[in-house]
Design a protein around this motif. Sequence first.
Motif, PDB file in Angstrom:
ATOM      1  N   VAL A  21       0.708  35.715  32.972  1.00 18.88           N
ATOM      2  CA  VAL A  21      -0.515  36.118  33.683  1.00 18.88           C
ATOM      3  C   VAL A  21      -1.400  36.965  32.780  1.00 18.88           C
ATOM      4  CG1 VAL A  21      -1.401  37.503  35.598  1.00 18.88           C
ATOM      5  CG2 VAL A  21       0.536  35.969  35.960  1.00 18.88           C
ATOM      6  N   GLY A  22      -0.800  37.850  31.997  1.00 15.76           N
ATOM      7  CA  GLY A  22      -1.584  38.695  31.099  1.00 15.76           C
ATOM      8  C   GLY A  22      -2.344  37.898  30.052  1.00 15.76           C
ATOM      9  N   PHE A  23      -1.694  36.916  29.448  1.00 14.11           N
ATOM     10  CA  PHE A  23      -2.335  36.133  28.399  1.00 14.11           C
ATOM     11  C   PHE A  23      -3.365  35.147  28.935  1.00 14.11           C
ATOM     12  CE2 PHE A  23       1.426  37.291  25.719  1.00 14.11           C
ATOM     13  CZ  PHE A  23       0.710  37.857  24.677  1.00 14.11           C
ATOM     14  N   PHE A  24      -3.092  34.557  30.103  1.00 12.63           N
ATOM     15  CA  PHE A  24      -3.957  33.485  30.591  1.00 12.63           C
ATOM     16  C   PHE A  24      -4.957  33.937  31.660  1.00 12.63           C
ATOM     17  CE2 PHE A  24      -0.365  31.193  28.798  1.00 12.63           C
ATOM     18  CZ  PHE A  24      -1.003  30.219  28.045  1.00 12.63           C
ATOM     19  N   ILE A  25      -4.727  35.097  32.268  1.00 14.68           N
ATOM     20  CA  ILE A  25      -5.690  35.582  33.279  1.00 14.68           C
ATOM     21  C   ILE A  25      -6.245  36.925  32.811  1.00 14.68           C
ATOM     22  CG2 ILE A  25      -6.029  36.196  35.714  1.00 14.68           C
ATOM     23  CD1 ILE A  25      -3.772  34.289  36.430  1.00 14.68           C
ATOM     24  N   ASN A  26      -5.550  38.008  33.113  1.00  8.73           N
ATOM     25  CA  ASN A  26      -5.927  39.317  32.575  1.00  8.73           C
ATOM     26  C   ASN A  26      -4.760  40.277  32.792  1.00  8.73           C
ATOM     27  OD1 ASN A  26      -6.301  40.848  35.198  1.00  8.73           O
ATOM     28  ND2 ASN A  26      -7.837  39.234  35.480  1.00  8.73           N
ATOM     29  N   TRP A  27      -4.806  41.395  32.057  1.00  9.32           N
ATOM     30  CA  TRP A  27      -3.669  42.310  32.091  1.00  9.32           C
ATOM     31  C   TRP A  27      -3.637  43.174  33.333  1.00  9.32           C
ATOM     32  CZ3 TRP A  27       0.305  41.218  29.328  1.00  9.32           C
ATOM     33  CH2 TRP A  27       0.148  40.496  28.146  1.00  9.32           C
ATOM     34  N   MET A  28      -4.772  43.317  34.015  1.00 10.96           N
ATOM     35  CA  MET A  28      -4.776  44.037  35.291  1.00 10.96           C
ATOM     36  C   MET A  28      -3.956  43.268  36.323  1.00 10.96           C
ATOM     37  SD  MET A  28      -5.797  46.629  37.146  1.00 10.96           S
ATOM     38  CE  MET A  28      -7.304  47.368  36.506  1.00 10.96           C
ATOM     39  N   THR A  29      -4.182  41.961  36.396  1.00 17.12           N
ATOM     40  CA  THR A  29      -3.406  41.128  37.326  1.00 17.12           C
ATOM     41  C   THR A  29      -1.942  41.093  36.922  1.00 17.12           C
ATOM     42  OG1 THR A  29      -5.377  39.758  37.677  1.00 17.12           O
ATOM     43  CG2 THR A  29      -3.285  38.854  38.408  1.00 17.12           C
ATOM     44  N   ALA A  30      -1.696  41.077  35.617  1.00 18.59           N
ATOM     45  CA  ALA A  30      -0.307  41.107  35.137  1.00 18.59           C
ATOM     46  C   ALA A  30       0.394  42.378  35.598  1.00 18.59           C
ATOM     47  CB  ALA A  30      -0.283  41.006  33.615  1.00 18.59           C
ATOM     48  N   ALA A  31      -0.313  43.489  35.546  1.00 27.20           N
ATOM     49  CA  ALA A  31       0.264  44.757  36.011  1.00 27.20           C
ATOM     50  C   ALA A  31       0.554  44.707  37.507  1.00 27.20           C
ATOM     51  CB  ALA A  31      -0.694  45.909  35.695  1.00 27.20           C
ATOM     52  N   GLN A  73      18.582  40.684  38.256  1.00 30.72           N
ATOM     53  CA  GLN A  73      18.431  39.276  38.619  1.00 30.72           C
ATOM     54  C   GLN A  73      16.988  38.811  38.501  1.00 30.72           C
ATOM     55  OE1 GLN A  73      20.887  37.770  42.111  1.00 30.72           O
ATOM     56  NE2 GLN A  73      21.026  39.960  42.451  1.00 30.72           N
ATOM     57  N   VAL A  74      16.065  39.704  38.806  1.00 33.29           N
ATOM     58  CA  VAL A  74      14.669  39.286  38.888  1.00 33.29           C
ATOM     59  C   VAL A  74      13.826  39.697  37.690  1.00 33.29           C
ATOM     60  CG1 VAL A  74      13.828  41.340  40.108  1.00 33.29           C
ATOM     61  CG2 VAL A  74      12.755  39.120  40.551  1.00 33.29           C
ATOM     62  N   ILE A  75      14.265  40.726  36.943  1.00 29.39           N
ATOM     63  CA  ILE A  75      13.405  41.266  35.889  1.00 29.39           C
ATOM     64  C   ILE A  75      13.089  40.269  34.777  1.00 29.39           C
ATOM     65  CG2 ILE A  75      15.127  42.305  34.364  1.00 29.39           C
ATOM     66  CD1 ILE A  75      11.831  43.908  35.583  1.00 29.39           C
ATOM     67  N   PRO A  76      14.008  39.376  34.352  1.00 27.30           N
ATOM     68  CA  PRO A  76      13.610  38.406  33.313  1.00 27.30           C
ATOM     69  C   PRO A  76      12.463  37.517  33.762  1.00 27.30           C
ATOM     70  CG  PRO A  76      15.992  38.501  33.506  1.00 27.30           C
ATOM     71  CD  PRO A  76      15.443  39.257  34.669  1.00 27.30           C
ATOM     72  N   TRP A  77      12.540  37.037  34.993  1.00 24.57           N
ATOM     73  CA  TRP A  77      11.456  36.194  35.516  1.00 24.57           C
ATOM     74  C   TRP A  77      10.172  37.007  35.665  1.00 24.57           C
ATOM     75  CZ3 TRP A  77      12.760  31.256  35.486  1.00 24.57           C
ATOM     76  CH2 TRP A  77      14.112  30.912  35.593  1.00 24.57           C
ATOM     77  N   ALA A  78      10.308  38.277  36.076  1.00 28.23           N
ATOM     78  CA  ALA A  78       9.129  39.123  36.249  1.00 28.23           C
ATOM     79  C   ALA A  78       8.430  39.369  34.918  1.00 28.23           C
ATOM     80  CB  ALA A  78       9.527  40.451  36.893  1.00 28.23           C
ATOM     81  N   VAL A  79       9.206  39.590  33.869  1.00 26.21           N
ATOM     82  CA  VAL A  79       8.618  39.823  32.547  1.00 26.21           C
ATOM     83  C   VAL A  79       7.885  38.576  32.058  1.00 26.21           C
ATOM     84  CG1 VAL A  79       9.162  40.243  30.114  1.00 26.21           C
ATOM     85  CG2 VAL A  79      10.262  41.622  31.898  1.00 26.21           C
ATOM     86  N   VAL A  80       8.510  37.417  32.233  1.00 26.66           N
ATOM     87  CA  VAL A  80       7.862  36.161  31.822  1.00 26.66           C
ATOM     88  C   VAL A  80       6.568  35.957  32.598  1.00 26.66           C
ATOM     89  CG1 VAL A  80       8.065  33.647  31.832  1.00 26.66           C
ATOM     90  CG2 VAL A  80       9.996  35.058  31.082  1.00 26.66           C
ATOM     91  N   ALA A  81       6.632  36.138  33.917  1.00 25.55           N
ATOM     92  CA  ALA A  81       5.432  35.965  34.747  1.00 25.55           C
ATOM     93  C   ALA A  81       4.338  36.947  34.354  1.00 25.55           C
ATOM     94  CB  ALA A  81       5.791  36.144  36.219  1.00 25.55           C
ATOM     95  N   THR A  82       4.742  38.192  34.062  1.00 30.85           N
ATOM     96  CA  THR A  82       3.763  39.208  33.666  1.00 30.85           C
ATOM     97  C   THR A  82       3.063  38.817  32.370  1.00 30.85           C
ATOM     98  OG1 THR A  82       5.032  40.961  34.751  1.00 30.85           O
ATOM     99  CG2 THR A  82       3.465  41.637  33.060  1.00 30.85           C
ATOM    100  N   LEU A  83       3.830  38.360  31.399  1.00 26.36           N
ATOM    101  CA  LEU A  83       3.245  37.966  30.112  1.00 26.36           C
ATOM    102  C   LEU A  83       2.332  36.753  30.251  1.00 26.36           C
ATOM    103  CD1 LEU A  83       6.346  38.456  27.767  1.00 26.36           C
ATOM    104  CD2 LEU A  83       4.336  39.932  27.981  1.00 26.36           C
TER     105      LEU A  83
END
Length: 352
Positions: free
Chosen positions: A221-231, A209-219
């Motif tokens: 955050v990774g592209f617009f902030i940094n990949w450490m925060t995305a992790a 239920q949550v993983i699609p939203w989590a993947v989108v949020a991770t990507l």
Amino acid sequence: MEPKSTPCCSSAPDGGAAPCSCSGPATVPGEIRTTDSVITSANRLDHFLARWGVNRMGHRVEPGLYRLGNPTPESPVFASANYTLSFDALRSALTGVDAYILVLDTKGINVWCAAGKGTFGTEELIRKIEATRLSLVVTHRRIIVPQLGAPGISWMEVLRRSGFRVEFGPVRAADLPVYLDTHTATPAMRTVQFPLRDRIVLIPVELVQVIPWAVVATLVVGFFINWMTAAQVLTAVLAGTVLFPALLPYIPTKDFTTKGLVLGALVMLPFIWSGSTTGMSPSTLAGYAVTSLLVFPPVTAFLSLNFTGATTFTSRTGVRKEIFTYMRVMAGMFGVGIVLAAALFVIRLGVV
């Protein structure tokens, strides 16, 4: 084996006419379907899909009365939900037992959850007793109901209106063969357990239920902030959906929300330690640590709170109280953390 809507009125077990229709749809009053105790590969596939939330509300059997084995008018009657996992757990536990299974229309929801919602309830039980003409099928007036269905059933009302006495069986269907010897449940049979195996089977349906939203949020955050925060985003989500049910009994607080906050803080510690090894200044590291502990633990706690609906360790009133107690706290922590993170980001850019 899947329940079969086969004609059943050639003869009753006692040689008399069976109170059912020889043909027609499953809604014919008094019809008795036939089932058995065999769990087929098709059933196991259905269980797998149900656990993974595929067609979540579609895992149902038809409500009504089922014949298991070769029951007589003296054979026991069991009540079940029309959720396939509930029905299959019951019939598979009754291998070698001749019985009737009265399936209530719980809208494809398991016994415990349906009892809380009212669909596995007094009115539905009485309706099915009348619709199936159960009083003409069996000579006794007793129906065995799962213990976890008790919150939805008023035994006095059922007895008054239908003439059937409700007997609350053990928690687990697997205990029924022993229970039937004396119709008395031992303390162990009455004890609600939530072992590791029962907890980890809940992970897939929450995760999908949550993983699609989590993947989108991770990507994002990774592209617009940094990949450490995305992790950190992905870790907070996985902690709330995967680690939490596995570690539930070992997290030393009572409420699910505080357990989630503790777990969310713990999984952030490796990121904070990693920040300390990258040459961050003390002030930057302190800001990073504070924002990490404000933003991400509420995410884990919010997802952990979902598991209150998947365990009998909680009650409806307790869950309501917990939601009202902690929802503002989680929202406040998250909001303050986001504002602080934005402020630190602006400062680092040298804008102020």
